[in-house]
Design an enzyme around this catalytic site. Sequence first.
Site, PDB file in Angstrom:
ATOM      1  N   HIS A   1     -39.730  31.905  37.561  1.00 33.68           N
ATOM      2  CA  HIS A   1     -39.717  32.918  36.493  1.00 33.68           C
ATOM      3  C   HIS A   1     -40.361  32.358  35.229  1.00 33.68           C
ATOM      4  O   HIS A   1     -41.177  33.033  34.579  1.00 33.68           O
ATOM      5  CB  HIS A   1     -38.268  33.341  36.218  1.00 33.68           C
ATOM      6  CG  HIS A   1     -38.103  34.197  35.009  1.00 33.68           C
ATOM      7  ND1 HIS A   1     -37.996  35.568  35.054  1.00 33.68           N
ATOM      8  CD2 HIS A   1     -38.008  33.868  33.684  1.00 33.68           C
ATOM      9  CE1 HIS A   1     -37.853  36.040  33.833  1.00 33.68           C
ATOM     10  NE2 HIS A   1     -37.863  35.026  32.976  1.00 33.68           N
ATOM     11  N   GLU A   2     -40.007  31.126  34.871  1.00 26.07           N
ATOM     12  CA  GLU A   2     -40.582  30.524  33.669  1.00 26.07           C
ATOM     13  C   GLU A   2     -42.068  30.237  33.855  1.00 26.07           C
ATOM     14  O   GLU A   2     -42.854  30.384  32.917  1.00 26.07           O
ATOM     15  CB  GLU A   2     -39.826  29.253  33.303  1.00 26.07           C
ATOM     16  CG  GLU A   2     -38.341  29.458  33.016  1.00 26.07           C
ATOM     17  CD  GLU A   2     -38.067  30.524  31.964  1.00 26.07           C
ATOM     18  OE1 GLU A   2     -38.939  30.772  31.106  1.00 26.07           O
ATOM     19  OE2 GLU A   2     -36.978  31.116  31.993  1.00 26.07           O
TER      20      GLU A   2
ATOM     21  N   HIS B   1     -43.962  33.334  33.067  1.00 23.56           N
ATOM     22  CA  HIS B   1     -44.210  33.511  31.632  1.00 23.56           C
ATOM     23  C   HIS B   1     -45.432  32.708  31.198  1.00 23.56           C
ATOM     24  O   HIS B   1     -46.247  33.178  30.393  1.00 23.56           O
ATOM     25  CB  HIS B   1     -42.993  33.063  30.826  1.00 23.56           C
ATOM     26  CG  HIS B   1     -41.887  34.069  30.767  1.00 23.56           C
ATOM     27  ND1 HIS B   1     -42.090  35.385  30.427  1.00 23.56           N
ATOM     28  CD2 HIS B   1     -40.560  33.948  31.003  1.00 23.56           C
ATOM     29  CE1 HIS B   1     -40.930  36.031  30.444  1.00 23.56           C
ATOM     30  NE2 HIS B   1     -39.997  35.181  30.793  1.00 23.56           N
TER      31      HIS B   1
ATOM     32  N   GLU C   1     -39.851  40.488  30.529  1.00 28.30           N
ATOM     33  CA  GLU C   1     -38.851  39.920  31.433  1.00 28.30           C
ATOM     34  C   GLU C   1     -38.951  40.557  32.818  1.00 28.30           C
ATOM     35  O   GLU C   1     -38.846  39.872  33.839  1.00 28.30           O
ATOM     36  CB  GLU C   1     -37.446  40.107  30.861  1.00 28.30           C
ATOM     37  CG  GLU C   1     -37.121  39.207  29.693  1.00 28.30           C
ATOM     38  CD  GLU C   1     -37.240  37.719  30.025  1.00 28.30           C
ATOM     39  OE1 GLU C   1     -37.040  37.331  31.196  1.00 28.30           O
ATOM     40  OE2 GLU C   1     -37.552  36.945  29.116  1.00 28.30           O
TER      41      GLU C   1
END
Length: 300
Positions: free
Chosen positions: A131-132, A135, A198
């Site tokens: 997930h990071e 980003h 998100e």
Amino acid sequence: MAGNAKVFLLMAAMTALVMALGWMMGGQGGVIIAFLIAGGMNFFGYWNSDKMVLRQQGAVELSPHQGAKIHAMTARLAERAGLPMPKLYLLPTEQPNAFATGRNPANAAVAVTQGLVNTLTPDELAGVIAHELAHIKHRDTLTMTITATMAGAIAMMGNMMIFTRRDDRGGMLGSIAAMILAPLAATMVQMAVSRAREYEADKTGAEICGQPRALASALQRIAGAAGRTVNMPAEQNPAAASMFIINPLAGLRMDKLFTTHPPTEERIARLMAMRAAPEPATPTRIPRSGQGRSQGPWSH
């Protein structure tokens, strides 16, 4: 190009808020001073905001020797995402959480808390790191970090207004209004940025690790623990809350009204609706659009 436009618009919005506060504090002269301050903050934020946020959170860089398993996991996920290996940091708090920062993929960092490492399974931890990395791939990190830095400065200036009394600009009532509305306006900007990114990072992160259900399980665990465990560095620097995968302020503050994160239940539902990726015949890199699918690093 779209990412650069977003950063420019956010800088412009934050600069306008700083200048408005400058006018209330010092009239035309205050506007000029505020503009110079905002320009300096934007320049500093572009080059140094990531380092400042990491320092505020008490982050300690993890060497490959100190965190061999996490380094190996992150390197594998970064390769699948087509990204250079980011720096890894450990946050000394028992609240499970994580965030990414850096002005571009070549200068990026992923920070995980000690609680995250202690709490999650390897599959869940891989989902959070993916997930990071999403980003970083989407170049959200510059937007997130600069917004957090500017929002913190605006909140500080708003609080200073209570000590500034100018009868020609509303006197004490104007100062109180600025003290309340300026940080709120900054939070609204953060909210507009954070909610959409998100969902997209969840989707792309699930595709990078190949296990959407593992990421959904991680979000559920993190959200459940965040309300029971206080993250003191985050509480002391609340403007950076939007950078975390789950709102870290639930321990002490009544932040749900203005949370920058979408509902965790909705994020989990979207992930659970995704199918686990089949094993690819050859190593697959996840494109920026997030259309490719790949298998997770813990499936062998």
